[in-house]
Design a protein around this motif. Structure first.
Motif, PDB file in Angstrom:
ATOM      1  N   LEU A 661       0.850  -1.182   0.000  1.00 20.34           N
ATOM      2  CA  LEU A 661       0.000   0.000   0.000  1.00 20.34           C
ATOM      3  C   LEU A 661       0.887   1.233   0.000  1.00 20.34           C
ATOM      4  O   LEU A 661       1.848   1.312   0.772  1.00 20.34           O
ATOM      5  CB  LEU A 661      -0.909   0.016   1.233  1.00 20.34           C
ATOM      6  N   SER A 662       0.563   2.195  -0.860  1.00 16.88           N
ATOM      7  CA  SER A 662       1.389   3.398  -0.985  1.00 16.88           C
ATOM      8  C   SER A 662       0.495   4.627  -0.989  1.00 16.88           C
ATOM      9  O   SER A 662      -0.703   4.555  -1.287  1.00 16.88           O
ATOM     10  CB  SER A 662       2.221   3.361  -2.277  1.00 16.88           C
ATOM     11  N   VAL A 663       1.125   5.776  -0.670  1.00 18.33           N
ATOM     12  CA  VAL A 663       0.430   7.054  -0.724  1.00 18.33           C
ATOM     13  C   VAL A 663       1.410   8.109  -1.205  1.00 18.33           C
ATOM     14  O   VAL A 663       2.601   8.076  -0.880  1.00 18.33           O
ATOM     15  CB  VAL A 663      -0.151   7.441   0.655  1.00 18.33           C
ATOM     16  N   VAL A 664       0.915   9.056  -2.001  1.00 15.82           N
ATOM     17  CA  VAL A 664       1.726  10.165  -2.504  1.00 15.82           C
ATOM     18  C   VAL A 664       0.934  11.445  -2.279  1.00 15.82           C
ATOM     19  O   VAL A 664      -0.266  11.511  -2.601  1.00 15.82           O
ATOM     20  CB  VAL A 664       2.057   9.997  -4.001  1.00 15.82           C
ATOM     21  N   ASP A 665       1.609  12.476  -1.711  1.00 22.03           N
ATOM     22  CA  ASP A 665       0.888  13.724  -1.437  1.00 22.03           C
ATOM     23  C   ASP A 665       1.049  14.707  -2.586  1.00 22.03           C
ATOM     24  O   ASP A 665       1.643  14.393  -3.635  1.00 22.03           O
ATOM     25  CB  ASP A 665       1.328  14.325  -0.111  1.00 22.03           C
ATOM     26  N   ALA A 666       0.535  15.925  -2.413  1.00 14.23           N
ATOM     27  CA  ALA A 666       0.533  16.923  -3.482  1.00 14.23           C
ATOM     28  C   ALA A 666       1.931  17.382  -3.852  1.00 14.23           C
ATOM     29  O   ALA A 666       2.145  17.919  -4.944  1.00 14.23           O
ATOM     30  CB  ALA A 666      -0.316  18.122  -3.055  1.00 14.23           C
ATOM     31  N   LYS A 667       2.897  17.188  -2.944  1.00 19.28           N
ATOM     32  CA  LYS A 667       4.272  17.595  -3.226  1.00 19.28           C
ATOM     33  C   LYS A 667       5.108  16.460  -3.793  1.00 19.28           C
ATOM     34  O   LYS A 667       6.312  16.610  -3.989  1.00 19.28           O
ATOM     35  CB  LYS A 667       4.931  18.118  -1.950  1.00 19.28           C
TER      36      LYS A 667
END
Length: 678
Positions: A661-667
């Motif tokens: 599971l991965s997450v990437v933010d706006a930056k």
């Protein structure tokens, strides 16, 4: 000549050794603690264990005094201490009975002389000595003082002395208002106090009372109809407990003034009694080992109106002897109002300013909300009414823990930190020690427009007048009070009546509720004095109902909350000045929300049971802290969610097995975990 010398020698012998004439003001009596109106809260026994409450004529029903004088000494106002006609009769009876005293012929003055000496007078020599002593009392004291001494010293059985102690012990009330039957019994008992004690021989007490009534009727001092009605009144059959209101504070007051005969406190007896009953009743409903403490105070003067230290002084299971109003405990969330008040004062926020409620790290400190959920973007108003933890810590980080400590001290509180520790963000959620009285003092300042209120109760020195630095400015204090008035009430309360806040310390050890209206501030603590947890105990469930019931009992003290002061901005978020529409930390880099995102749940390497084997699989909630929204969520590289503001997203697996599971933010910053789902 020899006879005169012999008489003089006898008189000298009689006078020799007579005790000095006492003054009621210096006589050893029970110390009494009274309320603000002089009503008795708690008496204490004398050093030799006697209940001897100082009593004056003004304290006693005038009808009792009339009956006492008519029955005991009709010539009291005229004689000089000795009623010679009565003494002649007693002397003739003494001779006729072969030297045995049949009737005393004693006046009230002679009885006082006997009580002062403490010696029996059932012999001629003792009677003569008593006469000499009575003559001296008449010359050195007035009739009123002699009567006051009798009212204080007369024996009433056991260790009870004086009519006031007797009235409290047998009737449970002060002697200022007595029925005819009660007055007659109090007249009768001192003649033979042990034989006529109503708690030991009610029949003998009744006979002696009726004998007094019969004699008064025969003398014309009492009407037959009134006497007949009094004869049908039952006599008490047991001693009542003496008042023991505000037991902890009364004991502290007597210790603080060891020589005082009477100590007046600022308490209101009626309110004190009502809140003690409330505390005991509520504690019984929760758990035998739970205690309840309550403090009520006047906002303007700081007078403590009620101080309930425990659910019962003799409640052994809940350590009732411990005064929990002064015990240092963790305040839970009760300091949040002052934190937000400081933000208002510093111009960092307005009640309608928006603030983020999402997972946020402050170095190694990771606060979470009480229920474990996050609300996203909320107003400061809602963050406080819902008692959200993360926004409070963010704001505390902005205003500074040291400033919070300073303002608490202005409010006459003394926050206790661990030895050698500096003020920290943990204070906002209860990581500090404070007492119930100190919390009440702090909330009194908010209710008082930000001006400090020093609580006082009559035990210690009076607070010195003068101006002190404010705890908050008037507008900020009103903002806080206005928000707290919107906190949802417990089931037994109605909204908007008071401004209040609850708190629950870590591990369910302390439950708090502090509130105020326009005139009175009340604080409630519920918990175990030994610090053990009480599963399920919380401020809203355990303490708030007590708080609202306490306000139901303040009677005519009820007053509306203060109106908005000049300068208060009454506007919704869109109408606020631009800098106040959103809370902004003065130094954003200090707050870890600018750090890279982290998957808060699930943790790396864990097994997650979603019920896949049963065929009724539940989706997996993936949560993220830190980072800048919006976030894109991935499962094995495939995106499954991109909510605009939320920090969580649901993912439903195709079947059991490992998943990344991965997450990437706006930056473009990211984080990933590997878990096994089944």
């Amino acid at each position: 000549m020899a006879g005169i010398i012999q008489v003089n020698m006898m008189l000298a012998e009689l006078v020799r050794g007579l005790p000095p004439t006492p003054a009621l003001a210096s006589m050893p009596v029970s110390a009494t603690v009274t309320d603000r109106e002089g009503q008795l809260l708690r008496p204490f026994t004398t050093a030799d264990g006697r209940w001897r409450l100082p009593t004056a004529r003004a304290d006693v029903d005038p009808r009792f005094l009339d009956m006492l004088i008519a029955y005991e000494d009709r010539g009291f106002a005229e004689h000089d201490g000795i009623a010679w006609s009565s003494m002649l009769r007693a002397g003739l009876q003494f001779i006729g009975a072969g030297g045995r005293v049949v009737s005393g012929g004693s006046t009230l003055t002679m009885q006082v002389a006997r009580l002062i000496e403490g010696e029996p007078t059932r012999n001629l020599w003792g009677k003569l000595r008593q006469m000499v002593h009575a003559d001296r009392l008449e010359h050195e004291l007035g009739k009123g003082d002699i009567l006051d001494l009798y009212l204080t010293l007369a024996p009433y059985g056991g260790n009870i002395e004086g009519v006031r102690a007797a009235s409290l012990a047998y009737f449970g009330k002060e002697p200022a208002r007595l029925t005819t039957a009660e007055a007659a019994l109090l007249v009768a008992l001192p003649q033979s106090p042990e034989a006529r004690r109503p708690d030991r021989d009610p029949a003998a007490a009744r006979r002696s009372r009726d004998m007094v009534l019969d004699r008064l009727v025969a003398m014309g001092a009492l009407g037959e109809e009134e006497a007949d009605y009094a004869r049908h009144e039952p006599v008490p059959t047991a001693r009542r407990e003496f008042p023991m209101l505000a037991a902890h504070m009364a004991e502290q007051a007597v210790r603080a003034q060891p020589g005082a005969r009477q100590v007046a406190l600022t308490l209101d007896r009626r309110l004190q009694e009502a809140l003690e009953r409330l505390a005991a009743a509520r504690a019984r409903l929760i758990d035998p080992k739970v205690s309840v403490a309550i403090v009520a105070a006047d906002i303007e003067s700081g007078d403590v109106l009620a101080s309930v230290g425990s659910a019962g002084l003799f409640a052994s299971e809940s350590a009732g002897f411990v005064d929990m109003t002064r015990a240092v405990r963790s305040p839970g969330s009760t300091l949040k109002p002052l934190i937000y008040g400081l933000a208002f004062e510093l111009g960092l926020a307005h009640p309608q300013s928006l603030i983020e409620d999402r997972p946020t790290a402050f170095g190694a400190y990771l606060p979470v909300n009480f229920d474990g959920f996050n609300r996203g973007t909320v107003t400061i108003h809602d963050a406080l009414t819902e008692s959200l933890n993360i926004p409070a810590v963010v704001v505390l980080d902005a205003v500074g823990p040291a400033r919070l400590v300073s303002r608490l001290r202005r409010a006459h509180a003394d926050p206790r930190l661990p030895a050698g520790a500096a003020p920290s963000l943990a204070m906002g959620l209860g990581g500090v020690g404070i007492t119930l009285r100190e919390l009440v003092s702090s909330y009194a300042a908010i209710a008082n427009g930000g001006l400090p209120v020093q609580l006082h109760d009559g035990v210690g020195p009076q607070p010195e007048p003068g101006t002190s630095a404010p705890v908050l400015d008037p507008v900020s204090a009103w903002y806080v009070a206005d928000i707290l008035a919107d906190v949802p009430p417990p089931l037994n309360g109605s909204p908007g009546r008071i401004a209040y806040k609850t708190g629950t310390s870590y591990g369910y050890r302390d439950a708090w509720a502090i509130g105020f209206d326009g005139r009175t501030v009340i604080g409630v603590w519920v918990g175990r004095p030994d610090g053990a947890p009480v599963p399920g105990l919380s401020g809203i469930v355990g303490a708030a109902p007590v708080l609202f019931e306490a306000f139901d009992r303040i009677g005519n003290r009820k007053a509306p909350l203060r109106r908005a002061p000049p300068g208060a901005i009454l506007a919704s978020n869109p109408d606020l000045p631009a800098p106040l529409r959103r809370f902004r930390h003065p130094n954003e880099s200090m707050v870890a929300r600018q750090a890279a995102p982290q998957i808060a749940y699930p943790g790396d390497g864990v097994d997650v049971d979603l019920g896949l084997a049963s065929g009724e699989a539940s989706p997996l909630m993936v949560k993220v802290r830190n980072g800048v929204p919006p976030f894109t969520f991935f499962a094995n590289g495939a995106p499954f969610g991109r909510p605009e503001f939320a920090r969580q997203s649901l993912w439903t697996p195709d079947g059991p097995g490992y998943v990344t599971l991965s997450v990437v933010d706006a930056k473009g910053q990211g984080d990933s975990v590997r878990v096994f789902v089944d």
